[in-house]
Design an enzyme around this catalytic site. Structure first.
Site, short mmCIF file in Angstrom:
data_model
loop_
_atom_site.label_atom_id
_atom_site.label_comp_id
_atom_site.label_asym_id
_atom_site.label_seq_id
_atom_site.Cartn_x
_atom_site.Cartn_y
_atom_site.Cartn_z
N LYS A 37 0.85 -1.21 0.00
CA LYS A 37 0.00 0.00 0.00
C LYS A 37 0.87 1.24 0.00
CE LYS A 37 0.52 1.29 4.61
NZ LYS A 37 1.42 2.34 5.02
N PRO A 128 10.10 -4.53 0.50
CA PRO A 128 11.08 -4.46 1.59
C PRO A 128 10.43 -4.23 2.95
CG PRO A 128 11.54 -2.82 -0.12
CD PRO A 128 10.20 -3.40 -0.43
N GLY A 132 7.08 1.27 5.16
CA GLY A 132 5.84 2.05 5.11
C GLY A 132 4.94 1.57 3.99
N LEU A 133 5.21 0.37 3.46
CA LEU A 133 4.39 -0.18 2.37
C LEU A 133 3.51 -1.32 2.85
CD1 LEU A 133 7.15 -0.31 -0.44
CD2 LEU A 133 5.37 1.42 -0.13
N GLY A 135 4.14 -4.37 3.93
CA GLY A 135 4.42 -5.71 3.42
C GLY A 135 3.96 -6.80 4.39
N GLY A 136 4.34 -6.66 5.66
CA GLY A 136 3.98 -7.66 6.67
C GLY A 136 2.47 -7.72 6.88
N SER A 137 1.82 -6.55 6.88
CA SER A 137 0.36 -6.51 7.05
C SER A 137 -0.32 -7.15 5.86
CB SER A 137 -0.12 -5.06 7.17
OG SER A 137 0.40 -4.47 8.33
N ASP A 170 -3.14 -1.87 9.51
CA ASP A 170 -3.26 -1.70 8.05
C ASP A 170 -3.88 -2.92 7.37
OD1 ASP A 170 -1.93 0.70 8.22
OD2 ASP A 170 0.04 -0.15 7.77
O1 C5P Z 1 -0.80 -1.59 14.16
P1 C5P Z 1 0.63 -1.81 13.84
O2 C5P Z 1 1.18 -3.06 14.45
O3 C5P Z 1 0.95 -1.68 12.39
O4 C5P Z 1 1.41 -0.60 14.55
C1 C5P Z 1 2.77 -0.60 14.86
C2 C5P Z 1 3.06 0.49 15.88
O5 C5P Z 1 2.84 1.78 15.31
C3 C5P Z 1 2.16 0.43 17.09
O6 C5P Z 1 2.69 -0.40 18.08
C4 C5P Z 1 2.12 1.89 17.54
O7 C5P Z 1 3.28 2.21 18.29
C5 C5P Z 1 2.21 2.66 16.23
N1 C5P Z 1 0.89 3.05 15.72
C6 C5P Z 1 0.21 4.10 16.34
N2 C5P Z 1 -1.02 4.47 15.86
C7 C5P Z 1 -1.57 3.85 14.79
C8 C5P Z 1 -0.90 2.78 14.15
C9 C5P Z 1 0.34 2.42 14.65
O8 C5P Z 1 0.70 4.69 17.31
N3 C5P Z 1 -2.75 4.26 14.34
#
Ligand code: C5P
Length: 324
Positions: A37, A128, A132-133, A135-137, A170
């Site tokens: 994304k 990669p 910020g893309l 990939g894991g999600s 995501d």
């Molecule tokens: O949800 P995800 O695992 O992708 O988020 C990774 C980290 O990014 C979270 O642990 C949090 O520190 C931060 N985050 C946040 N607010 C969001 C999404 C992510 O603070 N809306």
């Protein structure tokens, strides 16, 4: 199914039937794409009591994809390996143990429906990590879809979305199959944006990735909030228009601070391409919007000739690929 999964009505409840391009080679293996994304807009509305941030973000589903396969095994365990063709530099930092979102997604679905069968996942990586893309999600979203189909289990779209929301912010967008969406909450509440045309971007990533948590921690919350309204209007139009001026990412300042290499890359790109350069999500991928494929190729040429850097051409087709 757990009660919390059933009662969570704050998430997108359907999955586009054109999502993912699931295809079976035979009944022992199923393969699907995991699209990357891009965030063309991201505003941080505030900090939540649970430590996450409330977002308004516009996400696009791009043509850059990992590929994930699920294969039948004789045992009851879940395992994950890379495809032989996955390059070494894309393997670094991606765990293959139970902390990987693919295995966590499979385990959540398996325990919700009491499936005793095991499976092996094979991941062909192109996106990669720490880019910020998502990939894991995206791997996790595809794992949920693969498992539901592979084990033929009666799990509804709503249940799958609840599982996705419990795994990360995501995943719901990538699960939805929408080419574009306006996302809110942590990012897990997804509303489709009907794209009026195909979109094109040129993207690059410095060697160093960004930690999402670190970038959020460094972001200063503002009173004067930006709105995605103008961008969303432009995305709906069929007429070609340059969306550069209305793209925005509140996380950029913190991203530039934690990653000096990305900061320099943005400066160098701005000076040779002379267009706005935007960070995707928490970085470290940065990108430039183009109005046509031809213009995107031109931008790629400038970056190659003047900066000696290679880049990806990311396409966002207004309709997703039809499932076969
Ligand atoms: O949800 P995800 O695992 O992708 O988020 C990774 C980290 O990014 C979270 O642990 C949090 O520190 C931060 N985050 C946040 N607010 C969001 C999404 C992510 O603070 N809306």
């Amino acid at each position: 199914m757990t009660e919390s999964a059933q009662s969570d009505s704050n998430v997108q409840t359907t999955i586009s039937t054109v999502c993912c391009g699931l295809r079976a080679l035979d009944d022992s293996m199923l393969t699907a794409e995991c699209p990357a994304k891009l965030n063309v807009f991201l505003e941080v509305l505030g900090k939540r009591p649970d430590g996450y941030h409330e977002l308004e973000t516009v996400m696009l589903r791009t043509s850059l994809c990992d590929q994930l396969s699920i294969r039948r095994t004789s045992g009851s365990g879940l395992s994950l390996r890379f495809s032989d063709a996955t390059p070494a530099h894309l393997r670094a930092g991606v765990p293959l143990n139970e902390s990987n979102l693919i295995l966590r997604a499979a385990e959540i679905l398996r325990s919700a429906v009491n499936i005793p069968e095991g499976a092996e996942f094979i991941l062909h990586k192109r996106i990669p990590p720490e880019s910020g893309l998502a990939g894991g999600s995206s791997n996790a979203a595809t794992a949920l879809l693969l498992c539901r189909r592979f084990w033929s289990v009666p799990v509804s779209d709503l249940q799958l979305h609840s599982m996705a929301a419990s795994l990360g912010s995501d995943i719901n967008f990538l699960l939805s199959g929408y080419p574009a969406a306006l996302c809110s909450g942590r990012g897990e509440q997804v509303r489709e944006i009907l794209l009026g045309r195909d979109l094109y971007f040129v993207a690059l990533r410095p060697k160093k990735g960004n930690s999402t948590a670190e970038v959020f921690r460094g972001t200063i919350l503002e009173q004067d909030l930006k709105s995605s309204g103008q961008l969303v209007d432009q995305l709906r139009q069929a007429r070609r228009a340059d969306i550069s001026a209305v793209m925005f990412n509140r996380l950029t300042a913190a991203g530039r601070q934690v990653n000096a290499e990305m900061d320099q890359l943005i400066c160098r790109l701005e000076s040779v391409v002379r267009r706005p350069v935007q960070m995707s999500g928490s970085g470290s991928t940065v990108f430039i919007a183009a109005s046509t494929m031809g213009e995107a190729r031109q931008i790629q040429g400038i970056i190659r000739d003047r900066l000696r850097l290679s880049s990806w051409l990311l396409e966002v087709p207004r309709a997703a690929v039809i499932q076969s």
